[in-house]
Enzyme design. Structure first.
Site, PDB file in Angstrom:
ATOM      1  N   THR A 121       0.906  -1.128  -0.089  1.00 23.27           N
ATOM      2  CA  THR A 121       0.166  -0.126   0.057  1.00 23.27           C
ATOM      3  C   THR A 121       0.995   1.338   0.096  1.00 23.27           C
ATOM      4  OG1 THR A 121      -0.250   0.095   2.400  1.00 23.27           O
ATOM      5  CG2 THR A 121      -1.885  -1.188   1.120  1.00 23.27           C
ATOM      6  N   ASP A 122       2.070   1.277   0.822  1.00 24.51           N
ATOM      7  CA  ASP A 122       3.012   2.337   0.725  1.00 24.51           C
ATOM      8  C   ASP A 122       3.282   2.349  -0.860  1.00 24.51           C
ATOM      9  OD1 ASP A 122       3.554   3.585   2.894  1.00 24.51           O
ATOM     10  OD2 ASP A 122       4.821   2.014   3.807  1.00 24.51           O
ATOM     11  N   LEU A 123       3.930   1.556  -1.506  1.00 23.92           N
ATOM     12  CA  LEU A 123       4.382   1.666  -2.841  1.00 23.92           C
ATOM     13  C   LEU A 123       3.119   1.819  -3.773  1.00 23.92           C
ATOM     14  CD1 LEU A 123       7.018  -1.386  -2.712  1.00 23.92           C
ATOM     15  CD2 LEU A 123       7.617   1.250  -2.470  1.00 23.92           C
ATOM     16  N   GLY A 149       2.404   5.466  -3.783  1.00 27.86           N
ATOM     17  CA  GLY A 149       3.411   6.453  -4.518  1.00 27.86           C
ATOM     18  C   GLY A 149       3.363   6.127  -5.653  1.00 27.86           C
TER      19      GLY A 149
END
Length: 407
Positions: A167-169, A172
């Site tokens: 979810t972070d990537l 982004g």
């Protein structure tokens, strides 16, 4: 870098840790001049394991190709300096909790009024609106909230997160898409806009097959281990010495597999005759296949399947990944020299562009390495820079070993 697709664009990266820095790093790979705005203590990833002072491999992994300046945004002079930098910037990326940049007077409405061309991208845990907007954002939490952990792992097992911070990537990457689209819109209209995306939305948006299953009335998606919820057999298969992946995602490939395993009757068995029945009975089908594949090692099956155009592959650990000749041929491992960390290897870019190649070989900046030169480029006088330093807006130089101004 003046040959990339985004050469000439100035990006202010007011983000930390993963999602925002990853987004801004990809912009730097594409040729943008990315200026990382750091607090006096630096991005927290600077002190992750393996760090030497304010530099670490983890920081380098998501901040290559950028320039670093220190601005204390708790300091009124530091906030004023960022406002001034934003007047001539093309893009600003931030990942503060919603409400923080407004409280600092650095929100989109304020900066857009001074620079209508500014594209302002916000990445947060839950988004800028909605009842949970005030909550902080962490990949683990977002994977749980978005449903990813409920469908990851083996059936009946404990909830498991995806092995990478998806979810972070993902947030982004979605922010990057929004920025590139906004740049095209600005090319036509001359006006920037606000982009709002989040970790939770990234997790939900990437749940394509799971949402389809649920919306189609087929029940609540559950964990299937390595199996696919739309195709079978399409999963990890056990061999005599470990596992391989097997991806027979259509009837033609399944019939070929049946013939290779000397069980052509499976192709007409009512339990496996079409993809829908194979998905419903994927556990039984996998057991039939593994009863045969456990008789020989992985190499045997990989050679047999590859020779007969059956999609398959090894399940590599990362030592094997980074020793793979194909990975090296695709330049996904590159060498970088860092003045503090020395010679090291890092990931290359997955984007291969014929006319405007990416450049992932540039190291990440040291903390505040470019503070003075960036401010001077932006029109600050030497006296104004000295005044900012005296006011404490640029942090404490003495606390940063090896600091360089780039001058």
């Amino acid at each position: 870098m003046n040959h990339g697709a985004l050469a000439g664009l100035r990006v202010l990266d007011a983000t930390q840790v993963m999602a925002g820095p990853f987004c801004a790093m990809l912009l730097a790979d594409l040729g943008a001049d990315v200026v990382k705005i750091e607090p006096p203590a630096g991005d927290s990833t600077r002190t992750m394991p393996g760090a030497s002072g304010h530099d670490s491999p983890s920081f380098n992994a998501v901040n290559r190709g950028k320039r670093s300046i220190v601005l204390d945004l708790k300091n009124i002079a530091g906030r004023a300096a960022l406002k001034r930098l934003a007047q001539t910037a093309d893009v600003l990326v931030e990942n503060y909790r919603p409400g923080v940049v407004a409280a600092l007077g650095l929100d989109f409405a304020t900066l857009h009024a001074a620079n209508p061309r500014l594209i302002f991208a916000s990445i947060s845990g839950y988004g800028q609106t909605g009842p949970d907007a005030h909550k902080g954002g962490f990949d683990l939490v977002a994977q749980g909230v978005s449903g990813i952990m409920s469908i990851t792992g083996e059936p009946g097992g404990r909830p498991v997160k995806a092995g990478i911070p998806v979810t972070d990537l993902g947030a982004g990457l979605f922010a990057l898409v929004g920025i590139l689209a906004a740049l095209e819109h600005r090319h036509r209209s001359g006006v920037g806009q606000h982009i709002d995306t989040s970790l939770v939305e990234a997790g939900v948006a990437l749940s394509v097959w799971e949402a389809t299953e649920y919306f189609a009335g087929l029940g609540i998606p559950a964990a299937l281990g390595s199996a696919h919820r739309m195709f079978a057999p399409y999963q990890a298969i056990r061999c005599a010495d470990g596992y391989i992946t097997l991806g027979t995602a259509n009837d033609r490939l399944f019939r070929r597999l049946c013939d290779l395993l000397n069980h052509p009757e499976w192709a007409t068995d009512p339990l496996f005759a079409d993809n829908l029945t194979r998905v419903r009975n994927h556990d039984r089908l996998a057991a039939h296949i593994e009863a045969i594949t456990v008789e020989h090692p992985r190499r045997h099956w990989l050679e047999l399947f590859e020779t007969n155009d059956i999609p398959c592959g090894p399940i590599n650990n990362y030592a094997q990944v980074f020793a793979d000749p194909h990975i090296h041929a695709r330049e996904m491992v590159v060498d970088v020299h860092h003045p503090v960390l020395g010679d090291m290897k890092t990931l290359g870019s997955p984007l291969k562009m014929s006319g405007t190649p990416t450049e992932p070989r540039r190291r990440a900046p040291m903390l505040g390495e470019h503070t003075d030169v960036v401010l001077l480029e932006a029109g600050f006088t030497a006296a104004e820079v000295a005044s900012l330093r005296q006011a404490g807006a640029l942090g404490d130089d003495s606390a940063r070993e090896g600091r360089k101004d780039g001058s």
